[in-house]
Enzyme design. Structure first.
Site, PDB file in Angstrom:
ATOM      1  N   VAL A   1       0.836  -1.209   0.000  1.00 36.43           N
ATOM      2  CA  VAL A   1       0.000   0.000   0.000  1.00 36.43           C
ATOM      3  C   VAL A   1       0.869   1.257   0.000  1.00 36.43           C
ATOM      4  O   VAL A   1       0.652   2.191  -0.779  1.00 36.43           O
ATOM      5  CB  VAL A   1      -0.962  -0.005   1.213  1.00 36.43           C
ATOM      6  CG1 VAL A   1      -1.827   1.257   1.212  1.00 36.43           C
ATOM      7  CG2 VAL A   1      -1.844  -1.250   1.208  1.00 36.43           C
TER       8      VAL A   1
ATOM      9  N   LYS B   1     -12.659  -6.139  10.989  1.00 36.84           N
ATOM     10  CA  LYS B   1     -13.446  -5.193  10.187  1.00 36.84           C
ATOM     11  C   LYS B   1     -14.885  -5.107  10.702  1.00 36.84           C
ATOM     12  O   LYS B   1     -15.487  -4.021  10.723  1.00 36.84           O
ATOM     13  CB  LYS B   1     -13.407  -5.613   8.722  1.00 36.84           C
ATOM     14  CG  LYS B   1     -12.011  -5.442   8.114  1.00 36.84           C
ATOM     15  CD  LYS B   1     -11.877  -6.153   6.779  1.00 36.84           C
ATOM     16  CE  LYS B   1     -10.523  -5.907   6.141  1.00 36.84           C
ATOM     17  NZ  LYS B   1     -10.243  -6.788   4.995  1.00 36.84           N
TER      18      LYS B   1
HETATM   19  P1  NDP Z   1       3.409  -4.676   3.600  1.00 38.04           P
HETATM   20  O1  NDP Z   1       3.893  -5.805   4.430  1.00 38.04           O
HETATM   21  O2  NDP Z   1       3.447  -4.813   2.121  1.00 38.04           O
HETATM   22  O3  NDP Z   1       4.229  -3.362   3.984  1.00 38.04           O
HETATM   23  C1  NDP Z   1       4.542  -3.035   5.302  1.00 38.04           C
HETATM   24  C2  NDP Z   1       5.556  -1.893   5.300  1.00 38.04           C
HETATM   25  O4  NDP Z   1       5.799  -1.531   6.649  1.00 38.04           O
HETATM   26  C3  NDP Z   1       6.907  -2.254   4.675  1.00 38.04           C
HETATM   27  O5  NDP Z   1       7.359  -1.197   3.897  1.00 38.04           O
HETATM   28  C4  NDP Z   1       7.805  -2.467   5.886  1.00 38.04           C
HETATM   29  O6  NDP Z   1       9.171  -2.137   5.655  1.00 38.04           O
HETATM   30  C5  NDP Z   1       7.216  -1.489   6.860  1.00 38.04           C
HETATM   31  N1  NDP Z   1       7.482  -1.824   8.248  1.00 38.04           N
HETATM   32  C6  NDP Z   1       7.275  -3.001   8.885  1.00 38.04           C
HETATM   33  N2  NDP Z   1       7.628  -2.905  10.189  1.00 38.04           N
HETATM   34  C7  NDP Z   1       8.069  -1.645  10.361  1.00 38.04           C
HETATM   35  C8  NDP Z   1       8.564  -0.928  11.478  1.00 38.04           C
HETATM   36  N3  NDP Z   1       8.658  -1.494  12.677  1.00 38.04           N
HETATM   37  N4  NDP Z   1       8.925   0.368  11.307  1.00 38.04           N
HETATM   38  C9  NDP Z   1       8.837   0.979  10.090  1.00 38.04           C
HETATM   39  N5  NDP Z   1       8.353   0.343   8.993  1.00 38.04           N
HETATM   40  C10 NDP Z   1       7.985  -0.943   9.142  1.00 38.04           C
HETATM   41  O7  NDP Z   1       1.925  -4.350   4.118  1.00 38.04           O
HETATM   42  P2  NDP Z   1       0.694  -3.769   3.266  1.00 38.04           P
HETATM   43  O8  NDP Z   1       1.142  -2.576   2.500  1.00 38.04           O
HETATM   44  O9  NDP Z   1       0.021  -4.872   2.546  1.00 38.04           O
HETATM   45  O10 NDP Z   1      -0.324  -3.348   4.436  1.00 38.04           O
HETATM   46  C11 NDP Z   1      -0.106  -2.182   5.199  1.00 38.04           C
HETATM   47  C12 NDP Z   1      -1.351  -1.891   6.028  1.00 38.04           C
HETATM   48  O11 NDP Z   1      -2.453  -1.673   5.174  1.00 38.04           O
HETATM   49  C13 NDP Z   1      -1.777  -2.994   6.987  1.00 38.04           C
HETATM   50  O12 NDP Z   1      -2.330  -2.441   8.149  1.00 38.04           O
HETATM   51  C14 NDP Z   1      -2.850  -3.727   6.209  1.00 38.04           C
HETATM   52  O13 NDP Z   1      -3.770  -4.413   7.038  1.00 38.04           O
HETATM   53  C15 NDP Z   1      -3.515  -2.563   5.532  1.00 38.04           C
HETATM   54  N6  NDP Z   1      -4.254  -2.908   4.309  1.00 38.04           N
HETATM   55  C16 NDP Z   1      -3.637  -3.594   3.324  1.00 38.04           C
HETATM   56  C17 NDP Z   1      -4.310  -3.927   2.185  1.00 38.04           C
HETATM   57  C18 NDP Z   1      -3.647  -4.661   1.066  1.00 38.04           C
HETATM   58  O14 NDP Z   1      -4.323  -4.950   0.072  1.00 38.04           O
HETATM   59  N7  NDP Z   1      -2.372  -4.977   1.145  1.00 38.04           N
HETATM   60  C19 NDP Z   1      -5.733  -3.540   2.007  1.00 38.04           C
HETATM   61  C20 NDP Z   1      -6.276  -2.765   3.093  1.00 38.04           C
HETATM   62  C21 NDP Z   1      -5.552  -2.479   4.215  1.00 38.04           C
HETATM   63  P3  NDP Z   1      10.074  -2.957   4.593  1.00 38.04           P
HETATM   64  O15 NDP Z   1       9.496  -2.615   3.256  1.00 38.04           O
HETATM   65  O16 NDP Z   1      11.435  -2.429   4.773  1.00 38.04           O
HETATM   66  O17 NDP Z   1       9.910  -4.389   4.960  1.00 38.04           O
HETATM   67  N1  HSE Z   2      -6.296  -9.695   3.472  1.00 43.10           N
HETATM   68  C1  HSE Z   2      -7.314  -8.748   3.218  1.00 43.10           C
HETATM   69  C2  HSE Z   2      -8.319  -9.353   2.253  1.00 43.10           C
HETATM   70  C3  HSE Z   2      -6.684  -7.484   2.641  1.00 43.10           C
HETATM   71  O1  HSE Z   2      -8.125 -10.458   1.743  1.00 43.10           O
HETATM   72  O2  HSE Z   2      -9.352  -8.754   2.021  1.00 43.10           O
HETATM   73  C4  HSE Z   2      -7.470  -6.251   2.882  1.00 43.10           C
HETATM   74  O3  HSE Z   2      -7.770  -5.987   4.191  1.00 43.10           O
END
Ligand code: NDP
Ligand code: HSE
Length: 429
Positions: A14, A205
């Site tokens: 994201v 959710k």
């Molecule tokens: P990712 O695992 O792809 O990305 C997580 C990011 O957070 C990475 O860039 C990681 O760094 C960074 N990170 C992890 N730990 C730390 C820390 N301690 N300090 C600083 N940075 C940190 O997750 P997503 O993008 O998929 O999801 C992010 C959020 O969005 C979550 O809360 C998820 O539930 C929510 N979400 C996600 C959706 C999706 O479709 N993916 C949909 C809706 C909500 P690095 O890159 O260096 O590992």
């Molecule tokens: N893991 C979640 C899903 C991503 O499958 O809908 C969004 O929250």
């Protein structure tokens, strides 16, 4: 033109799309907000890692706490996920007056009250549209557009991974394990799919939706949860024969002076609007006193769609900052108790393999009667000396239905309970 500085926490699926959109749409965003947005820093776990988007290395840091408490930062976007260290970082950010935009359903469902309190006390905004159903505008409609109405019920498909798996089981006849493997191969399911398939994601959710819909505090711990790992090909086939389809539903109801919030698989009629929600899409059906029935549909996950919801919040928060105001709060004045699952009124579909001989149907019906469960429909299919008996009930307390099934399992004439599943969306709940 004024410049607002943005701290981006997380640059994964994201976060990288949020960064891309902030950069690509900077002129339009400035025109819409009346201020420029400038990325002050990007916190990640491993700053040296290759990323899907090119970020100026000078912006990258592993110290999110330092970034959010910098005096020049105005808005914090959190797309890391998980509880800690994120909770501490966001609380520190709001304590130093920063407004927060988050996509973190796990944190909001576990401890939303503490975050909201910090936002209120420090005059900050806390927005999290992306936390439920990705790109679909849903939380703001519940919090703002429906603020003058009385919501009775929210019924939603809010997890794309499980919807994909159940859809594949329905359309291809695949078993759960094969459908999960396919979802993983296509990137719909994580290598560790626990949060999705065990219903934790949908339950979080559901907690957020129920809190906003009914103006009360609901946490993930208040939500009854069942995942889809126990859904069998026999359940899917049984649903099909009934003209139904199996979905993992988040269900939030206001009744008997309390709220019933749950996430579990259920059969719904193929004519129900949610039945047509295929693949990894999400949809949420809201029933309100004056508005009637509303449906919200779209992409519930994925970097780009989710970034759209995050950016919408960023624009709202930035506009509030420029106007010197805060956005509307989530209200919890109703303080409604959460009803235990046993008191939820549900309907059950049960398929029994029975001996096809006199008195069996009567004995089964008598068991339902003793548990004060009213039978709505019965269908029997002969299979030589045996038969399959399919029974669908009217609504009854879940505890009574569950006790009834436990007793059916012990009856001599019942060879096996082939399928047990709750039924939703038929309108006589
Ligand atoms: P990712 O695992 O792809 O990305 C997580 C990011 O957070 C990475 O860039 C990681 O760094 C960074 N990170 C992890 N730990 C730390 C820390 N301690 N300090 C600083 N940075 C940190 O997750 P997503 O993008 O998929 O999801 C992010 C959020 O969005 C979550 O809360 C998820 O539930 C929510 N979400 C996600 C959706 C999706 O479709 N993916 C949909 C809706 C909500 P690095 O890159 O260096 O590992
Ligand atoms: N893991 C979640 C899903 C991503 O499958 O809908 C969004 O929250």
């Amino acid at each position: 033109m004024r410049t607002l500085k943005v701290a981006l926490l997380g640059c994964g699926t994201v976060g990288s799309e949020v960064y891309r959109l902030l950069t690509r749409q900077s002129e339009d965003l400035a025109a819409r907000i009346g201020a420029r947005l400038e990325v002050a820093g990007v916190a990640v776990r491993r700053p040296g890692r290759a990323r899907a988007v090119q970020v100026d290395p000078a912006l990258l840091t592993a110290d999110s706490m330092d970034l959010v408490t910098r005096p020049d930062v105005d808005i914090v976007i959190e797309v890391i996920g998980g509880i800690e260290p994120v909770r501490s970082v966001l609380l520190a950010a709001m304590k130093s007056g920063k407004s927060v935009v988050s996509a973190n359903k796990a944190l909001l469902a576990e401890d939303g009250a503490t975050l909201h309190e910090a936002a209120r006390e420090n005059g900050a905004d806390l927005y999290y549209e992306a936390a439920v159903a990705g790109a679909i505008p849903l939380l703001r409609p519940l919090r703002e557009s429906l603020a003058g109405d009385e919501v009775h019920r929210v019924l939603g498909i809010v997890n794309g991974t499980t919807n994909y798996i159940l859809d594949r089981m329905d359309t291809s006849g695949a078993g759960f394990a094969d459908a999960l493997e396919e979802a993983q191969a296509l990137g719909y399911a994580e290598p560790d799919p626990t949060a999705d398939i065990e219903g934790f994601d949908a339950a979080a959710k559901a907690a957020i939706l129920a809190g906003l819909a009914f103006h009360t505090g609901v946490t993930a711990a208040d939500v009854y949860r069942e995942g889809i790992t126990g859904v069998t090909a026999a359940d899917i086939a049984s649903a099909r024969e009934l003209g139904h389809v199996v979905k993992l539903l988040a269900i939030c109801e206001r009744r008997d002076g309390g709220v019933s919030v749950r996430a579990h698989p259920a059969m719904i009629p193929r004519s129900h609007p949610l039945a047509g929600v295929r693949e990894a899409y999400n949809a949420v059906f809201v029933e309100a006193e004056s508005a009637g029935r509303l449906m919200f549909y779209g992409a519930g996950a994925g970097g780009v769609p989710t970034a759209s919801a995050v950016l919408g919040d960023v624009v709202a928060v930035a506009r509030n900052l420029i106007a010197g105001t805060r956005g509307p709060d989530a209200s919890t004045y109703a303080k409604l108790p959460t009803l235990p699952m046993g008191e939820a009124r549900t309907r059950y579909h049960v398929a029994l393999d029975v001996a096809d001989k006199p008195g069996v149907l009567a004995a089964v019906a008598e068991t339902y009667a003793r548990h004060e469960v009213s039978i709505k429909a019965v269908r029997q299919e002969g299979r030589g000396e045996d038969a399959q008996l399919v029974i669908v009930t009217h609504a009854a307390p879940d505890a009574a239905l569950s006790r009834c099934v436990t007793e059916l399992e012990t009856m001599d004439s019942v060879r096996a309970v082939a399928s047990v599943m709750r039924v939703e969306g038929e309108g006589d709940e």
